[in-house]
Design an enzyme around this catalytic site. Structure first.
Site, PDB file in Angstrom:
ATOM      1  CE  LYS A 283      -4.470  -1.501   1.501  1.00  0.00           C
ATOM      2  NZ  LYS A 283      -5.431  -1.580   2.595  1.00  0.00           N
TER       3      LYS A 283
ATOM      4  CE  LYS B 109      -5.579  -8.410  -3.035  1.00  0.00           C
ATOM      5  NZ  LYS B 109      -5.535  -7.910  -1.670  1.00  0.00           N
TER       6      LYS B 109
ATOM      7  CE  LYS C  12     -14.003   0.315  -7.518  1.00  0.00           C
ATOM      8  NZ  LYS C  12     -13.757   1.463  -6.718  1.00  0.00           N
TER       9      LYS C  12
HETATM   10  P1  TYM Z   1     -11.186  -6.587   1.885  1.00  0.00           P
HETATM   11  O1  TYM Z   1     -12.322  -5.636   1.984  1.00  0.00           O
HETATM   12  O2  TYM Z   1     -10.011  -6.186   1.044  1.00  0.00           O
HETATM   13  O3  TYM Z   1     -11.685  -7.981   1.339  1.00  0.00           O
HETATM   14  C1  TYM Z   1     -12.777  -8.683   1.941  1.00  0.00           C
HETATM   15  C2  TYM Z   1     -12.457 -10.176   1.947  1.00  0.00           C
HETATM   16  O4  TYM Z   1     -12.219 -10.650   0.613  1.00  0.00           O
HETATM   17  C3  TYM Z   1     -10.969 -11.337   0.563  1.00  0.00           C
HETATM   18  N1  TYM Z   1     -10.365 -11.108  -0.765  1.00  0.00           N
HETATM   19  C4  TYM Z   1      -9.984 -12.080  -1.580  1.00  0.00           C
HETATM   20  N2  TYM Z   1     -10.016 -13.415  -1.482  1.00  0.00           N
HETATM   21  C5  TYM Z   1      -9.545 -14.136  -2.525  1.00  0.00           C
HETATM   22  N3  TYM Z   1      -9.046 -13.599  -3.655  1.00  0.00           N
HETATM   23  C6  TYM Z   1      -8.997 -12.248  -3.809  1.00  0.00           C
HETATM   24  N4  TYM Z   1      -8.522 -11.727  -4.924  1.00  0.00           N
HETATM   25  C7  TYM Z   1      -9.472 -11.429  -2.747  1.00  0.00           C
HETATM   26  N5  TYM Z   1      -9.570 -10.084  -2.567  1.00  0.00           N
HETATM   27  C8  TYM Z   1     -10.118  -9.910  -1.334  1.00  0.00           C
HETATM   28  C9  TYM Z   1     -10.141 -10.721   1.678  1.00  0.00           C
HETATM   29  O5  TYM Z   1      -9.109 -11.601   2.092  1.00  0.00           O
HETATM   30  C10 TYM Z   1     -11.172 -10.492   2.750  1.00  0.00           C
HETATM   31  O6  TYM Z   1     -11.386 -11.647   3.510  1.00  0.00           O
HETATM   32  N6  TYM Z   1      -8.806  -5.780   6.191  1.00  0.00           N
HETATM   33  C11 TYM Z   1      -9.864  -6.538   5.586  1.00  0.00           C
HETATM   34  C12 TYM Z   1     -11.230  -6.305   6.204  1.00  0.00           C
HETATM   35  C13 TYM Z   1     -11.279  -6.460   7.674  1.00  0.00           C
HETATM   36  C14 TYM Z   1     -11.350  -7.671   8.400  1.00  0.00           C
HETATM   37  C15 TYM Z   1     -11.397  -7.295   9.775  1.00  0.00           C
HETATM   38  C16 TYM Z   1     -11.364  -9.013   8.027  1.00  0.00           C
HETATM   39  C17 TYM Z   1     -11.281  -5.454   8.587  1.00  0.00           C
HETATM   40  N7  TYM Z   1     -11.368  -5.951   9.859  1.00  0.00           N
HETATM   41  C18 TYM Z   1     -11.449  -8.264  10.777  1.00  0.00           C
HETATM   42  C19 TYM Z   1     -11.423  -9.952   9.040  1.00  0.00           C
HETATM   43  C20 TYM Z   1     -11.467  -9.597  10.395  1.00  0.00           C
HETATM   44  C21 TYM Z   1      -9.956  -6.140   4.123  1.00  0.00           C
HETATM   45  O7  TYM Z   1      -9.501  -5.115   3.732  1.00  0.00           O
HETATM   46  O8  TYM Z   1     -10.677  -7.000   3.345  1.00  0.00           O
END
Ligand code: TYM
Length: 328
Positions: free
Chosen positions: A114, A194, A197
Site C-alpha cells: 500500500k 490478486k 477493485k
Molecule cells: P477486503 O475488503 O479487502 O476484502 C474482503 C475479503 O475478501 C478477501 N479477498 C480475496 N479473497 C480471494 N481472492 C482475492 N482476490 C481477494 N480479494 C479480497 C479478503 O481476504 C477479505 O477476507 N482488512 C480486511 C477487512 C477487515 C477484516 C477485519 C477481516 C477489517 N477488519 C477483521 C477480518 C477480520 C480487508 O480489507 O478486506
C-alpha cells in the site's frame, strides 16, 4: 448459555464487491451462519486510509450492505453492521496500539504494497490498519475469522497481540483462528495480480451478463498459446482456474482435454465460463436489484446490527478498561 463459537469478519466498502471477495471470504461466511454466532462488519474506518470521496461514501456503505444481503447474509441469523457505528472499535485500537511494536507493523506485506500504491498518501492509518483489524475481532472475542489469504498475516499479528495482552493484563481474549475461503487467492483478469477493485481487474459479484463477457473476452489466458491451433496448458491458464469454481466437473474435464489438444480455443473456453459465471451470480444480481429501492430497510438492518454489536462491544470494553487500570 451461548456455546456456539463466535465468528467475526469484515469487508471494506470500496464500492465493488467482486468474485474474489465472494470466493475468498463471503461464500464461507454464508456457510458458517448456521453453525456459529456470526458477526460481519462493513469496515468503513479501514477504507478511509486511502483517498476517497466523502460524499459518495454513504452510498458505498449501503451498496456493500445490499450486495452482502443479496448474496445470502441473512440479517436475522447473523449480525451485520457498520464498523464506525460502534465507537468501541477505535477505543480498543488505541489500547492495542500501545502494546504493538512498530516493527511488527512495518513488516506487514500489505503495508509495504500500500505504501507503494499510495506514495502520495502514506498516512499512519496505513501502518496501524492491522491493529484496527485486531480490535474488530477482539471486541467480540472472535474465535474464527474467515478471510482470503491476503489477510492471513494480519491475523497472525492479531494472535500475537492477544498473547501480549493476555500475558500483561491477564487472560482476556481468545486467539482467533484463520479460516481460509474456498478460493483464498483469486487472481485478476490480468492473470497476474490478486483480483482487486483498485487494479480494475475484477468481475463484480453483480456484474451484468454482457459486461462479464466484455471483461472475459480480453482476459489473459495461457500466454504461450498464441494461435487457435496451438495446444494450451490449462495448468498455467488463469481462465481455467476460474472454471474450477464455476463449471461442472464434466465441463472442466472436457475443457482441460480440449485445451491441451487444441480442440477448443480460448474464446470457446471463455464463452462457457461467461455462461457459468452468469448463471451463478444471476440470483445475487437479481436480489440486489430488488434491494436497490429498499434503502430504508437496509438502513434498519444495519441499525439493528449496530445495537446487537454494541451490546457485546460495551461488555468487552468494560472488562478491558478494568484490566488495564482505567476504570474508576
Ligand atoms: P477486503 O475488503 O479487502 O476484502 C474482503 C475479503 O475478501 C478477501 N479477498 C480475496 N479473497 C480471494 N481472492 C482475492 N482476490 C481477494 N480479494 C479480497 C479478503 O481476504 C477479505 O477476507 N482488512 C480486511 C477487512 C477487515 C477484516 C477485519 C477481516 C477489517 N477488519 C477483521 C477480518 C477480520 C480487508 O480489507 O478486506
Amino acid at each position: 448459555m451461548d456455546r456456539k463459537k463466535r465468528v467475526f469478519s469484515g469487508i471494506q466498502p470500496t464500492g465493488i464487491i467482486h468474485i474474489g471477495n465472494y470466493l475468498g471470504a463471503i461464500k464461507r461466511w454464508i456457510d458458517l451462519i448456521p453453525k456459529y454466532n456470526c458477526i460481519f462488519s462493513i469496515v468503513d474506518y479501514h477504507a478511509i486510509t486511502v483517498m476517497y470521496d466523502p460524499k459518495e461514501f454513504p452510498n458505498k456503505i449501503l451498496e456493500a450492505a445490499k450486495v452482502l444481503v443479496a448474496s445470502g447474509i441473512d440479517p436475522d441469523k447473523a449480525i451485520l453492521f457498520v464498523q464506525s457505528t460502534v465507537p468501541e472499535h477505535t477505543e480498543l485500537q488505541w489500547i492495542l496500539n500501545s502494546i504493538t511494536p512498530i516493527g511488527d507493523l512495518e513488516r506487514m506485506t500489505q503495508y509495504k504494497d500500500k505504501k507503494q500504491q499510495n506514495a502520495d498518501n502514506i498516512n499512519a492509518g496505513l501502518l496501524t490498519y492491522p491493529i484496527l483489524m485486531a480490535s474488530d475481532i477482539l471486541l467480540y472475542k472472535g474465535e474464527v475469522v474467515p478471510v482470503g489469504e491476503d489477510q492471513k498475516q494480519h491475523l497472525e499479528l492479531t494472535r500475537e497481540i492477544v498473547r501480549r495482552f493476555n500475558k500483561r493484563f491477564g487472560d482476556t481474549f481468545p486467539e482467533p483462528q484463520t479460516l481460509l475461503g474456498v478460493a483464498p487467492r483469486i487472481k485478476g483478469l490480468d492473470g497476474n495480480a490478486k483480483m482487486s477493485k483498485s487494479l480494475n481487474n475484477y468481475i463484480a459479484l453483480v456484474e451484468e451478463k454482457d459486461e462479464i463477457w466484455n471483461k472475459l473476452r480480453v482476459a489473459v489466458t495461457d500466454p504461450a498459446r498464441k494461435r487457435r491451433t496451438d495446444p494450451g496448458n490449462p495448468d498455467i491458464c488463469n481462465i481455467f482456474s476460474f472454471h474450477k469454481y464455476f463449471s461442472s466437473e464434466e465441463e472442466i474435464k472436457k475443457i482441460d482435454n480440449g485445451c491441451r489438444t487444441a480442440e477448443i480455443g480460448c474464446i470457446d473456453c471463455k464463452k462457457i465460463l461467461a455462461e457459468n459465471i452468469n448463471r451463478t451470480i444471476t440470483p445475487i444480481r437479481e436480489r440486489k436489484r430488488e434491494l436497490d429501492s429498499r434503502d430504508n430497510e437496509i438502513r434498519d438492518i444495519l441499525y439493528n446490527g449496530t445495537e446487537k454489536a454494541k451490546s457485546i462491544a460495551e461488555k468487552t470494553m468494560d472488562e478491558v478498561r478494568g484490566k488495564i487500570g482505567v476504570k474508576f
